[in-house]
Design an enzyme around this catalytic site. Structure first.
Site, PDB file in Angstrom:
ATOM      1  N   PRO A 148       0.817  -1.220   0.000  1.00 15.08           N
ATOM      2  CA  PRO A 148       0.000   0.000   0.000  1.00 15.08           C
ATOM      3  C   PRO A 148       0.854   1.276   0.000  1.00 15.08           C
ATOM      4  CG  PRO A 148      -0.775  -1.573   1.645  1.00 15.08           C
ATOM      5  CD  PRO A 148       0.567  -2.056   1.179  1.00 15.08           C
ATOM      6  N   GLU A 149       0.691   2.085  -1.043  1.00 15.35           N
ATOM      7  CA  GLU A 149       1.292   3.409  -1.093  1.00 15.35           C
ATOM      8  C   GLU A 149       0.187   4.368  -1.515  1.00 15.35           C
ATOM      9  OE1 GLU A 149       5.223   3.710  -2.639  1.00 15.35           O
ATOM     10  OE2 GLU A 149       5.748   1.659  -2.094  1.00 15.35           O
ATOM     11  N   LYS A 153      -1.380   8.184   2.910  1.00 16.71           N
ATOM     12  CA  LYS A 153      -1.629   6.758   3.101  1.00 16.71           C
ATOM     13  C   LYS A 153      -2.764   6.508   4.087  1.00 16.71           C
ATOM     14  CE  LYS A 153       3.230   5.571   2.343  1.00 16.71           C
ATOM     15  NZ  LYS A 153       4.376   4.810   2.875  1.00 16.71           N
ATOM     16  N   ASN A 167       7.972   2.479   0.022  1.00 18.02           N
ATOM     17  CA  ASN A 167       9.243   1.866  -0.348  1.00 18.02           C
ATOM     18  C   ASN A 167       9.411   1.642  -1.849  1.00 18.02           C
ATOM     19  OD1 ASN A 167      11.034   1.619   1.728  1.00 18.02           O
ATOM     20  ND2 ASN A 167      10.977  -0.614   1.784  1.00 18.02           N
ATOM     21  N   ARG A 210      12.774  -2.334   5.598  1.00 17.32           N
ATOM     22  CA  ARG A 210      12.601  -1.389   4.494  1.00 17.32           C
ATOM     23  C   ARG A 210      13.565  -1.774   3.366  1.00 17.32           C
ATOM     24  NH1 ARG A 210       9.159   2.537   5.390  1.00 17.32           N
ATOM     25  NH2 ARG A 210       8.845   3.519   7.422  1.00 17.32           N
TER      26      ARG A 210
END
Length: 280
Positions: A2-3, A51, A165, A250
């Site tokens: 999810p971005e 977000k 990311n 990350r």
């Protein structure tokens, strides 16, 4: 993952299913709100903010949710079988006579007054897909700390909202800089085009089922998720390492030939901390 584009799509789907309709089912499976009953109230709109998701409900209430890594909202028809995960992963159910929205594995879910929304999203920088987008302010925010690594500055939602990311890695590749390059060391011509490039990528993907940044058939992303596979430009194997303090995973991907700037050496703690599950 999810971005900003994923959240925008989720909000659009929820808005289409719930907005303008009265809730006939309401189940908030969070101890603090277990007794809250939203049935009989109409959903006014579902709005993305970076977000974050804001579901505004009649009576001055907002249901705030955040997907983070694993959360998702699924929308089902009245007679459709739910398939988003086992029942114990459901955090919220909102339904009307036509559709039911089910929130799975939501790490953030809270009910607040609509007038208090700034408490949960007021810290965010300009939203890349929102009406408040301001490229000049976003760039000024990014340059507030010139010594900060570019990748960390892009992920900081206080600078600009919506990058995660995947877009961090892809943006750095397109800018020709490693994610560890101090943001103040990015050449001026590339710095100037950064906000517009970020917006272009998210806007191009907000209506796509599969995220793509390359424009190449069969190759959706330049570097993200492509550890040890050849760079699409120079054929050098893509590298991966963790960026940050190690408190959360990350994975950061880059091409050491196409991108200039500092980066963890192979075998360094950052490179060892993240071990890709697949190497392609």
């Amino acid at each position: 993952m999810p971005e900003g584009d994923t959240v925008w799509q989720t909000a659009k789907r929820l808005h289409g299913a719930l907005a303008g309709k009265v809730l006939t089912r309401s189940d908030l499976r969070v101890p603090k709100y277990a007794t809250a009953d939203l049935t009989g109230r109409a959903v006014l709109d579902v709005t993305p903010r970076g977000k974050h998701l804001l579901t505004r409900i009649e009576g001055g209430l907002t249901l705030h949710s955040h997907l983070r890594m694993d959360g998702s909202w699924k929308v089902y028809a009245a007679d459709q079988r739910w398939s988003g995960g086992p029942g114990h992963q459901i955090r919220v159910i909102l339904g009307n006579t036509d559709r039911t929205a089910v929130g799975y594995r939501l790490p953030v879910l809270e009910l607040l007054r609509t007038t208090e929304e700034d408490r949960v999203v007021g810290h965010l920088g300009p939203d890349l897909l929102g009406p408040d987008w301001n490229p000049e302010l976003a760039l000024a925010n990014l340059l507030t700390d010139p010594a900060r690594p570019l990748g960390e500055a892009l992920l900081d939602q206080r600078n600009l909202a919506g990058i995660g990311n995947v877009y961090k890695s892809e943006l750095c590749f397109l800018l020709g800089a490693t994610p560890w390059l101090p943001v103040g060391d990015l050449p001026a011509d590339r710095t100037a085009k950064l906000p517009a490039l970020a917006k272009k990528l998210l806007e191009a993907n907000r209506d796509r089922p599969i995220r793509a940044t390359t424009g190449l058939r069969g190759q959706d992303l330049f570097v993200y998720g492509r550890a040890r596979r050849p760079c699409l430009r120079c054929r050098t194997p893509i590298r991966v390492a963790d960026q940050g303090d190690g408190s959360r995973e990350r994975p950061t991907y880059w091409c050491w030939a196409c991108q200039t700037g500092p980066a963890p050496a192979p075998g360094s703690p950052a490179a060892q901390r993240f071990r890709p599950r697949t190497t392609g």
